[in-house]
Enzyme design. Sequence first.
Site, PDB file in Angstrom:
ATOM      1  N   ASP A  91      -8.872  13.905 -17.713  1.00 28.32           N
ATOM      2  CA  ASP A  91      -9.190  13.060 -16.551  1.00 28.32           C
ATOM      3  C   ASP A  91     -10.233  11.999 -16.930  1.00 28.32           C
ATOM      4  OD1 ASP A  91     -10.549  15.462 -16.859  1.00 28.32           O
ATOM      5  OD2 ASP A  91     -11.204  15.586 -14.794  1.00 28.32           O
ATOM      6  N   ASP A 127       2.526  11.759 -21.563  1.00 30.15           N
ATOM      7  CA  ASP A 127       3.412  10.970 -20.718  1.00 30.15           C
ATOM      8  C   ASP A 127       2.582  10.154 -19.725  1.00 30.15           C
ATOM      9  OD1 ASP A 127       5.886  10.083 -20.052  1.00 30.15           O
ATOM     10  OD2 ASP A 127       6.439  11.797 -18.814  1.00 30.15           O
ATOM     11  N   TYR A 162       6.967  21.043 -20.381  1.00 31.58           N
ATOM     12  CA  TYR A 162       8.280  20.440 -20.578  1.00 31.58           C
ATOM     13  C   TYR A 162       9.262  21.392 -21.266  1.00 31.58           C
ATOM     14  CZ  TYR A 162       6.952  15.610 -19.454  1.00 31.58           C
ATOM     15  OH  TYR A 162       6.560  14.458 -18.822  1.00 31.58           O
ATOM     16  N   LYS A 222      -7.068  19.234 -21.347  1.00 33.92           N
ATOM     17  CA  LYS A 222      -7.744  19.686 -20.124  1.00 33.92           C
ATOM     18  C   LYS A 222      -8.188  21.134 -20.385  1.00 33.92           C
ATOM     19  CE  LYS A 222      -8.794  19.057 -15.768  1.00 33.92           C
ATOM     20  NZ  LYS A 222      -9.922  18.223 -15.389  1.00 33.92           N
TER      21      LYS A 222
END
Length: 421
Positions: A284, A308, A160, A230
């Site tokens: 995940d 988000d 971002y 991740k």
Amino acid sequence: MEFDQIEVPDEGQAVEVIDEEADELEVPENPIVPILYGDGIGTDVGPAAQQVMDAAAAATGREISWMRVYAGETAREMYDGENLPEDTVEALRKFRIAIKGPLTTPVGAGFRSLNVALRKRLDTYSNVRPTYHLDGVPSPVKNPGQMDMVTFRENTEDVYAGIEWEEGTEEVEQVKEFVEGEMGFDNTIHDGAVGIGVKPITEFGTKRLVRKAIDYALEHDRDSVTLVHKGNIMKFTEGQFRDWGYEVAAEEYGDEVITEDTLWEEQDGEQPDDAVVVNDRIADNMLQQILTRTDQYDVIATMNLNGDYLSDACGAQIGGLGIAPGANFGDARCLAEPVHGSAPKYAGQDKVNPTAMMLSGVLLFDYMGWGDAAELIKDAVEETISSKKVTYDLHRQIEGGEKLATSEFADAVVENIETLA
Ligand code: NAP
């Protein structure tokens, strides 16, 4: 202070900063609070939340002096095409506490996100999104009451940060040449048109966010803080976020914080009453864990993009985006805003659910130390929904409900505030 096109209310006082680093403010009984309705449905949910916050303030012997500020479409009309006028940034900076509705961001081309720009310019580095179930709210899961999580989403970096280059530009070719030629990543980018972005994750950004999450868990008697990343794939960014997160926990909190490994190796899984457990999950996996083991998660600390995705998914479990509140916090600073966007197809129809914006007001009131007024709003919203007086989004999911317009729902909540006070 002089503003170009907006006026400071005659009544009311600015909040005072007692200690910025310690996040301490003194809030008067009649504070000046900037409000930005925003784009699309912002003009529906903004006034509804304002009306309910006024009622809860009055019921607890206080008053808010609102100061309208502008960004997005309304700003472009007033400020000769400007999306984010200096007036607005300065007012939010000066008055420290504020509430905003959603702002539209065009996809692909066009201007960059005004939300991201605001969060960066005010340095409101932690985006806090609580997801808890209100009685009577229909949900797609069997036991929505098990969801009681608070997501701390880093607000100023990650993909971002806005460091990206458009396909077809000289810059993107330079970056590609640098990455492949000089940095040794030959043959990693396919030939032909390419867009490239950069994902910065800093020690500074990570540690101050994780600190906020752990502080919150300790203050609110929560059991755990989960670092979501991740890091198996993005080792030097998301993996590093995890490592720095554990570093904060180990170096700054003594016995108050223990890791999940220590809990099992040394305490046989028995959590001490006054300690918070820090663990981590791969993103995940986490998205399925929130469905399969909902009640095992408590406070989440994660990076911008994961945060988000994750908070919208959590929001779906407790009734959807019409319900999910949020707030951006910096040091001695709070800008509350709902999780949802501007839903342009419903703009100006007096139709959508203002609950998310009202509950964002609850977060702001809590931060201001107005816990009694915050509780009143929450209880009154819950009472209204439990009596099956709901907007279209919940009405389509429950039997025998009464479908209300946005403004009618706000009136019903105000009535309940007055009854409960
Ligand atoms: P969105 O505006 O959140 O709307 C997606 C869907 O969520 C709506 O079509 C509606 O679903 C439901 N929804 C959202 N708010 C609701 C409410 N108050 N009451 C009832 N239902 C509600 O997401 P989007 O369509 O992806 O994004 C639209 C624009 O908003 C984009 O420009 C995006 O960049 C911007 N955005 C801004 C913010 C922000 O300002 N913080 C955050 C997210 C997105 P149904 O149609 O199924 O009823």
